[in-house]
Design a protein around this motif. Structure first.
Motif, PDB file in Angstrom:
ATOM      1  N   ARG A  29      62.519 -13.439  19.576  1.00 28.28           N
ATOM      2  CA  ARG A  29      62.778 -14.613  19.674  1.00 28.28           C
ATOM      3  C   ARG A  29      62.955 -15.165  21.188  1.00 28.28           C
ATOM      4  O   ARG A  29      62.573 -16.128  21.677  1.00 28.28           O
ATOM      5  N   HIS A  30      63.696 -14.218  21.877  1.00 28.38           N
ATOM      6  CA  HIS A  30      64.258 -14.466  23.170  1.00 28.38           C
ATOM      7  C   HIS A  30      63.832 -13.783  24.431  1.00 28.38           C
ATOM      8  O   HIS A  30      64.035 -14.002  25.494  1.00 28.38           O
ATOM      9  N   ARG A  31      63.424 -12.558  24.101  1.00 25.77           N
ATOM     10  CA  ARG A  31      63.124 -11.468  25.259  1.00 25.77           C
ATOM     11  C   ARG A  31      62.570 -12.075  26.505  1.00 25.77           C
ATOM     12  O   ARG A  31      62.885 -11.379  27.683  1.00 25.77           O
ATOM     13  N   GLU A  34      69.478  -1.125  10.796  1.00 23.41           N
ATOM     14  CA  GLU A  34      68.019  -1.202  10.884  1.00 23.41           C
ATOM     15  C   GLU A  34      67.455  -2.178  11.993  1.00 23.41           C
ATOM     16  O   GLU A  34      66.743  -1.969  12.657  1.00 23.41           O
ATOM     17  N   LEU A  35      68.157  -3.312  11.970  1.00 25.67           N
ATOM     18  CA  LEU A  35      67.643  -4.531  12.799  1.00 25.67           C
ATOM     19  C   LEU A  35      67.915  -4.131  14.203  1.00 25.67           C
ATOM     20  O   LEU A  35      67.310  -4.439  15.023  1.00 25.67           O
ATOM     21  N   MET A  72      66.279  -2.540  19.569  1.00 23.92           N
ATOM     22  CA  MET A  72      66.206  -1.467  20.642  1.00 23.92           C
ATOM     23  C   MET A  72      64.700  -1.018  20.866  1.00 23.92           C
ATOM     24  O   MET A  72      64.181  -0.888  21.877  1.00 23.92           O
ATOM     25  N   SER A  73      64.032  -0.387  19.979  1.00 24.75           N
ATOM     26  CA  SER A  73      62.753   0.141  19.934  1.00 24.75           C
ATOM     27  C   SER A  73      61.972  -0.809  20.538  1.00 24.75           C
ATOM     28  O   SER A  73      60.900  -0.554  21.476  1.00 24.75           O
ATOM     29  N   GLU A  74      61.599  -1.969  19.862  1.00 30.61           N
ATOM     30  CA  GLU A  74      60.742  -3.230  20.336  1.00 30.61           C
ATOM     31  C   GLU A  74      60.859  -3.277  21.678  1.00 30.61           C
ATOM     32  O   GLU A  74      59.855  -3.775  22.452  1.00 30.61           O
ATOM     33  N   ILE A 118      67.063   4.479  23.507  1.00 33.53           N
ATOM     34  CA  ILE A 118      66.588   4.495  21.976  1.00 33.53           C
ATOM     35  C   ILE A 118      65.976   6.059  21.597  1.00 33.53           C
ATOM     36  O   ILE A 118      66.432   6.285  20.312  1.00 33.53           O
ATOM     37  N   ARG A 119      66.067   6.758  22.590  1.00 30.01           N
ATOM     38  CA  ARG A 119      65.765   8.229  21.984  1.00 30.01           C
ATOM     39  C   ARG A 119      66.800   9.022  22.081  1.00 30.01           C
ATOM     40  O   ARG A 119      66.772  10.375  21.893  1.00 30.01           O
ATOM     41  N   ASP A 120      67.983   8.559  22.726  1.00 32.16           N
ATOM     42  CA  ASP A 120      69.120   9.385  22.971  1.00 32.16           C
ATOM     43  C   ASP A 120      69.742   9.680  21.325  1.00 32.16           C
ATOM     44  O   ASP A 120      70.485   8.452  21.001  1.00 32.16           O
ATOM     45  N   MET A 121      69.626  10.301  20.992  1.00 36.45           N
ATOM     46  CA  MET A 121      70.491  10.624  19.317  1.00 36.45           C
ATOM     47  C   MET A 121      72.035  10.405  19.473  1.00 36.45           C
ATOM     48  O   MET A 121      72.383  10.088  18.609  1.00 36.45           O
TER      49      MET A 121
END
Length: 147
Positions: free
Chosen positions: A20-22, A88-89, A94-96, A102-105
Protein backbone atom coordinates in the motif's frame (compact mmCIF):
# COMPACT_ATOMS: atom_id res chain seq x y z
CA UNK A 1 17.37 4.70 23.95
CA UNK A 2 18.57 2.94 20.80
CA UNK A 3 15.69 0.48 20.94
CA UNK A 4 13.22 3.28 20.29
CA UNK A 5 15.02 4.52 17.22
CA UNK A 6 15.20 0.98 15.91
CA UNK A 7 11.51 0.38 16.57
CA UNK A 8 10.49 3.57 14.83
CA UNK A 9 12.80 2.73 11.92
CA UNK A 10 11.18 -0.69 11.84
CA UNK A 11 7.73 0.93 11.62
CA UNK A 12 8.95 3.10 8.74
CA UNK A 13 10.57 0.10 7.05
CA UNK A 14 7.34 -1.86 7.33
CA UNK A 15 5.45 1.05 5.86
CA UNK A 16 7.87 1.35 2.97
CA UNK A 17 7.64 -2.36 2.17
CA UNK A 18 3.89 -2.51 2.51
CA UNK A 19 2.32 -2.84 -0.95
CA UNK A 20 0.00 0.00 0.00
CA UNK A 21 2.90 2.33 0.71
CA UNK A 22 6.02 1.21 -1.13
CA UNK A 23 5.98 3.77 -3.96
CA UNK A 24 4.86 6.73 -1.90
CA UNK A 25 7.64 7.81 0.47
CA UNK A 26 5.87 11.05 1.39
CA UNK A 27 2.77 9.04 2.27
CA UNK A 28 4.88 6.63 4.34
CA UNK A 29 5.87 9.48 6.61
CA UNK A 30 2.32 10.76 6.93
CA UNK A 31 0.89 7.26 7.47
CA UNK A 32 3.52 6.49 10.09
CA UNK A 33 2.74 9.78 11.80
CA UNK A 34 -0.98 9.03 11.57
CA UNK A 35 -0.42 5.59 13.14
CA UNK A 36 1.63 7.15 15.95
CA UNK A 37 -1.18 9.63 16.61
CA UNK A 38 -3.87 6.93 16.45
CA UNK A 39 -2.00 4.63 18.81
CA UNK A 40 -1.35 7.50 21.18
CA UNK A 41 -5.06 8.35 21.21
CA UNK A 42 -6.12 4.71 21.66
CA UNK A 43 -3.80 4.38 24.63
CA UNK A 44 -4.79 7.79 25.99
CA UNK A 45 -1.18 8.97 25.99
CA UNK A 46 -1.18 12.70 26.81
CA UNK A 47 0.02 14.79 23.87
CA UNK A 48 2.69 16.25 26.14
CA UNK A 49 4.20 12.74 26.44
CA UNK A 50 3.98 11.76 22.77
CA UNK A 51 7.43 13.19 22.08
CA UNK A 52 8.85 10.22 24.02
CA UNK A 53 7.69 7.98 21.22
CA UNK A 54 9.69 9.92 18.61
CA UNK A 55 12.96 10.67 20.39
CA UNK A 56 16.14 8.77 21.19
CA UNK A 57 14.87 8.35 24.77
CA UNK A 58 12.05 6.52 23.15
CA UNK A 59 9.23 4.17 23.66
CA UNK A 60 9.09 3.30 27.36
CA UNK A 61 9.51 -0.34 28.32
CA UNK A 62 6.39 -0.14 30.49
CA UNK A 63 2.91 -1.48 29.73
CA UNK A 64 1.94 1.60 27.68
CA UNK A 65 5.13 1.39 25.61
CA UNK A 66 4.56 -2.31 25.01
CA UNK A 67 0.95 -1.69 23.95
CA UNK A 68 2.07 1.20 21.72
CA UNK A 69 4.41 -1.22 19.94
CA UNK A 70 1.54 -3.70 19.53
CA UNK A 71 -0.71 -1.00 18.15
CA UNK A 72 1.86 0.14 15.59
CA UNK A 73 2.50 -3.39 14.31
CA UNK A 74 -1.24 -3.97 14.08
CA UNK A 75 -1.59 -0.78 12.03
CA UNK A 76 1.06 -2.08 9.62
CA UNK A 77 -0.80 -5.39 9.44
CA UNK A 78 2.02 -7.66 10.58
CA UNK A 79 0.64 -8.46 14.03
CA UNK A 80 -2.73 -9.31 15.50
CA UNK A 81 -3.81 -9.97 19.04
CA UNK A 82 -5.05 -13.50 18.38
CA UNK A 83 -2.14 -14.99 16.46
CA UNK A 84 0.72 -12.58 17.12
CA UNK A 85 3.27 -11.91 14.41
CA UNK A 86 2.17 -12.81 10.90
CA UNK A 87 5.38 -14.44 9.74
CA UNK A 88 4.01 -15.30 6.32
CA UNK A 89 3.03 -11.68 5.68
CA UNK A 90 6.43 -10.39 6.81
CA UNK A 91 8.14 -12.81 4.40
CA UNK A 92 5.72 -11.96 1.60
CA UNK A 93 6.36 -8.23 2.04
CA UNK A 94 10.12 -8.82 1.99
CA UNK A 95 9.84 -10.93 -1.15
CA UNK A 96 7.51 -8.54 -2.99
CA UNK A 97 9.94 -5.72 -2.31
CA UNK A 98 13.11 -7.65 -3.13
CA UNK A 99 14.57 -7.18 0.33
CA UNK A 100 18.30 -7.92 0.01
CA UNK A 101 18.17 -10.55 2.77
CA UNK A 102 15.16 -12.49 1.47
CA UNK A 103 17.39 -15.33 0.22
CA UNK A 104 19.63 -15.34 3.29
CA UNK A 105 18.44 -18.38 5.22
CA UNK A 106 20.26 -17.33 8.41
CA UNK A 107 18.51 -13.94 8.36
CA UNK A 108 15.14 -15.55 7.63
CA UNK A 109 15.83 -17.95 10.49
CA UNK A 110 16.39 -15.00 12.83
CA UNK A 111 13.05 -13.47 11.80
CA UNK A 112 11.30 -16.78 12.34
CA UNK A 113 12.98 -17.26 15.72
CA UNK A 114 12.01 -13.77 16.93
CA UNK A 115 8.40 -14.16 15.77
CA UNK A 116 7.97 -17.68 17.15
CA UNK A 117 9.50 -16.83 20.53
CA UNK A 118 7.36 -13.71 20.82
CA UNK A 119 4.21 -15.57 19.80
CA UNK A 120 4.59 -17.86 22.82
CA UNK A 121 4.04 -14.97 25.22
CA UNK A 122 0.49 -14.82 26.54
CA UNK A 123 0.17 -11.08 27.18
CA UNK A 124 -0.42 -9.50 23.77
CA UNK A 125 1.42 -6.24 24.48
CA UNK A 126 4.42 -8.08 25.92
CA UNK A 127 4.32 -10.38 22.89
CA UNK A 128 4.57 -7.48 20.44
CA UNK A 129 7.26 -5.73 22.46
CA UNK A 130 9.35 -8.89 22.87
CA UNK A 131 9.29 -9.44 19.10
CA UNK A 132 10.27 -5.82 18.44
CA UNK A 133 13.11 -6.07 20.94
CA UNK A 134 14.33 -9.25 19.26
CA UNK A 135 14.00 -7.72 15.76
CA UNK A 136 16.13 -4.79 16.90
CA UNK A 137 18.73 -6.79 18.82
CA UNK A 138 22.40 -6.26 18.06
CA UNK A 139 22.78 -9.68 16.41
CA UNK A 140 19.72 -9.08 14.22
CA UNK A 141 20.92 -5.63 13.12
CA UNK A 142 24.41 -6.92 12.33
CA UNK A 143 22.98 -9.72 10.22
CA UNK A 144 20.67 -7.33 8.36
CA UNK A 145 23.47 -4.79 7.79
CA UNK A 146 25.76 -7.50 6.50
CA UNK A 147 23.38 -8.48 3.72
Amino acid sequence: MRLTIAIILMFVTLASTSPRHRNESRRVDSDTEQYIQECGAELKIPSSEMTKYRTPDGVPEDRIGQCFTKCMFEKFGVFDKESGYKLELIMKMMSENNHPSIRDMAFIGMIEKCAKEANLIENVCERAYHGAKCFTSEAFRKKNAGS
